[in-house]
Design a protein around this motif. Structure first.
Motif, PDB file in Angstrom:
ATOM      1  N   GLU A 141       0.846  -1.178   0.000  1.00  0.00           N
ATOM      2  CA  GLU A 141       0.000   0.000   0.000  1.00  0.00           C
ATOM      3  C   GLU A 141       0.888   1.235   0.000  1.00  0.00           C
ATOM      4  O   GLU A 141       2.095   1.136   0.215  1.00  0.00           O
ATOM      5  CB  GLU A 141      -0.931  -0.001   1.216  1.00  0.00           C
ATOM      6  N   ILE A 142       0.291   2.382  -0.253  1.00  0.00           N
ATOM      7  CA  ILE A 142       1.070   3.611  -0.308  1.00  0.00           C
ATOM      8  C   ILE A 142       0.951   4.355   1.021  1.00  0.00           C
ATOM      9  O   ILE A 142      -0.143   4.730   1.447  1.00  0.00           O
ATOM     10  CB  ILE A 142       0.596   4.526  -1.459  1.00  0.00           C
ATOM     11  N   TRP A 143       2.091   4.558   1.661  1.00  0.00           N
ATOM     12  CA  TRP A 143       2.170   5.312   2.913  1.00  0.00           C
ATOM     13  C   TRP A 143       3.085   6.506   2.685  1.00  0.00           C
ATOM     14  O   TRP A 143       4.108   6.398   2.022  1.00  0.00           O
ATOM     15  CB  TRP A 143       2.726   4.447   4.039  1.00  0.00           C
ATOM     16  N   ARG A 144       2.718   7.636   3.255  1.00  0.00           N
ATOM     17  CA  ARG A 144       3.499   8.865   3.067  1.00  0.00           C
ATOM     18  C   ARG A 144       3.341   9.777   4.269  1.00  0.00           C
ATOM     19  O   ARG A 144       2.449   9.585   5.103  1.00  0.00           O
ATOM     20  CB  ARG A 144       3.040   9.594   1.798  1.00  0.00           C
ATOM     21  N   LEU A 145       4.211  10.788   4.329  1.00  0.00           N
ATOM     22  CA  LEU A 145       4.083  11.809   5.363  1.00  0.00           C
ATOM     23  C   LEU A 145       2.850  12.677   5.087  1.00  0.00           C
ATOM     24  O   LEU A 145       2.512  12.925   3.931  1.00  0.00           O
ATOM     25  CB  LEU A 145       5.321  12.702   5.389  1.00  0.00           C
ATOM     26  N   PRO A 146       2.182  13.159   6.129  1.00  0.00           N
ATOM     27  CA  PRO A 146       1.043  14.059   5.914  1.00  0.00           C
ATOM     28  C   PRO A 146       1.501  15.448   5.508  1.00  0.00           C
ATOM     29  O   PRO A 146       2.600  15.893   5.843  1.00  0.00           O
ATOM     30  CB  PRO A 146       0.368  14.090   7.288  1.00  0.00           C
ATOM     31  N   LYS A 147       0.657  16.139   4.756  1.00  0.00           N
ATOM     32  CA  LYS A 147       0.847  17.566   4.522  1.00  0.00           C
ATOM     33  C   LYS A 147       0.430  18.303   5.793  1.00  0.00           C
ATOM     34  O   LYS A 147      -0.275  17.753   6.642  1.00  0.00           O
ATOM     35  CB  LYS A 147      -0.011  18.025   3.343  1.00  0.00           C
ATOM     36  N   VAL A 148       0.853  19.551   5.921  1.00  0.00           N
ATOM     37  CA  VAL A 148       0.508  20.329   7.119  1.00  0.00           C
ATOM     38  C   VAL A 148      -1.003  20.390   7.318  1.00  0.00           C
ATOM     39  O   VAL A 148      -1.505  20.183   8.431  1.00  0.00           O
ATOM     40  CB  VAL A 148       1.091  21.757   7.038  1.00  0.00           C
ATOM     41  N   GLU A 149      -1.739  20.641   6.234  1.00  0.00           N
ATOM     42  CA  GLU A 149      -3.187  20.773   6.389  1.00  0.00           C
ATOM     43  C   GLU A 149      -3.834  19.444   6.771  1.00  0.00           C
ATOM     44  O   GLU A 149      -4.841  19.414   7.486  1.00  0.00           O
ATOM     45  CB  GLU A 149      -3.829  21.349   5.127  1.00  0.00           C
TER      46      GLU A 149
END
Length: 298
Positions: A141-149
């Motif tokens: 699956e695709i995991w990533r850092l969140p954007k600030v918002e």
């Protein structure tokens, strides 16, 4: 013979959707065969998450804002955020160290024990991105850092407002200096500087745990320097994507390679006690394509 309107619209949509689906399928097939895309992996690596339904978000924009050459509070903005799935807890030392053992991540620069219930710290933005890539490969699956918002949306009532409350029409820089001094004086060093077990800082209304504790969190949002006109509308903007926003008790821009925030970097004001991260599970249909093109979750 005329084609009924409904049938015409159906055919038009099909002519758009089918090529896109074929391109996405072909790209996915190539990606899986080439190893660019994550393969379906073990569910044992999937972290606990919270699901936040779509809703309205009012938050103060991130970055440095100027008017007439003077620093001013960032403007408030209101958006509709799509539904979000984000890890309930920050990534643990144990899971991060698994990535290190497998040779995909660089060893942490802290002596925090390797445990399933302790948040990892002493990790840079680059370390967090490497871990997201490793987890994506492990789970398929695709995991990533969140954007600030996104992090602001997930943090809800616990998200900080860093405004100083200075009259935006004021041309006296001393007022802001004094207000900033008073705020930083109030931000005393944490009485518990070391990372604490999961749940030590409670949960918010979404079930998100420990936000605003003593571990700040990396986001994928680059630092911006924005010049505003007298109506608070941006007239120019410079983005620095070697510096990213970390946030917790307050927001702090940090260089991507910084692992120990108290030791330096581009932090503004009182530096974070520690810096770690949590991840978003990206369910956008085109997320695998971004992964394949950029070589990392985005």
């Amino acid at each position: 013979m005329t084609i009924p309107r409904v049938a015409f619209l159906h055919n038009a949509l099909a002519s758009i959707i089918l090529p896109v689906a074929l391109i996405a399928g072909l790209a996915s097939a190539i990606g899986f065969q080439s190893g660019l895309l994550p393969r379906r992996g073990s569910s044992g690596f999937i972290p606990v998450t919270v699901n936040i339904p779509a809703g309205r978000l009012a938050y103060r924009q991130s970055g440095e804002f100027f008017r007439n050459g003077l620093v001013v509070d960032a403007p408030m903005t209101e958006t509709i955020q799509r539904s979000l799935e984000i890890t309930k807890y920050q990534v643990s030392t144990e899971n991060y160290d698994r990535c290190v053992t497998e040779g995909f991540c660089i060893r942490r620069e802290t002596s925090t024990p390797s445990r399933a219930d302790l948040p990892a710290n002493g990790v840079s933005f680059d370390d967090a991105v490497a871990y997201a890539r490793w987890l994506s490969d492990k789970t398929g699956e695709i995991w990533r850092l969140p954007k600030v918002e996104e992090l602001a949306f997930a943090a809800g009532s616990k998200y900080p407002d860093d405004a100083l409350g200075i009259d935006p029409r004021s041309k006296n820089p001393a007022l802001r200096w004094l207000a900033d001094y008073e705020r930083e004086t109030a931000r005393k060093a944490s009485r518990i500087p070391n990372p604490q077990p999961y749940g030590s800082f409670g949960e918010n209304e979404h079930g998100l745990a420990d936000f605003g504790g003593n571990v700040w969190e990396w986001t994928s949002t680059c630092l911006r320097r924005v010049t505003l006109d007298r109506y608070s509308k941006p007239v120019s903007q410079v983005e620095s994507c070697g510096i990213y926003i970390a946030t917790g008790k307050h927001s702090s821009p940090l260089s991507a390679f910084i692992r120990e925030p108290k030791g330096g970097g581009c932090s503004v004001g009182a530096p974070p006690d520690n810096v770690g991260f949590r991840l978003v599970r990206d369910k956008r249909w085109y997320a695998p394509l971004l992964f394949a093109i950029l070589g990392r979750p985005m």
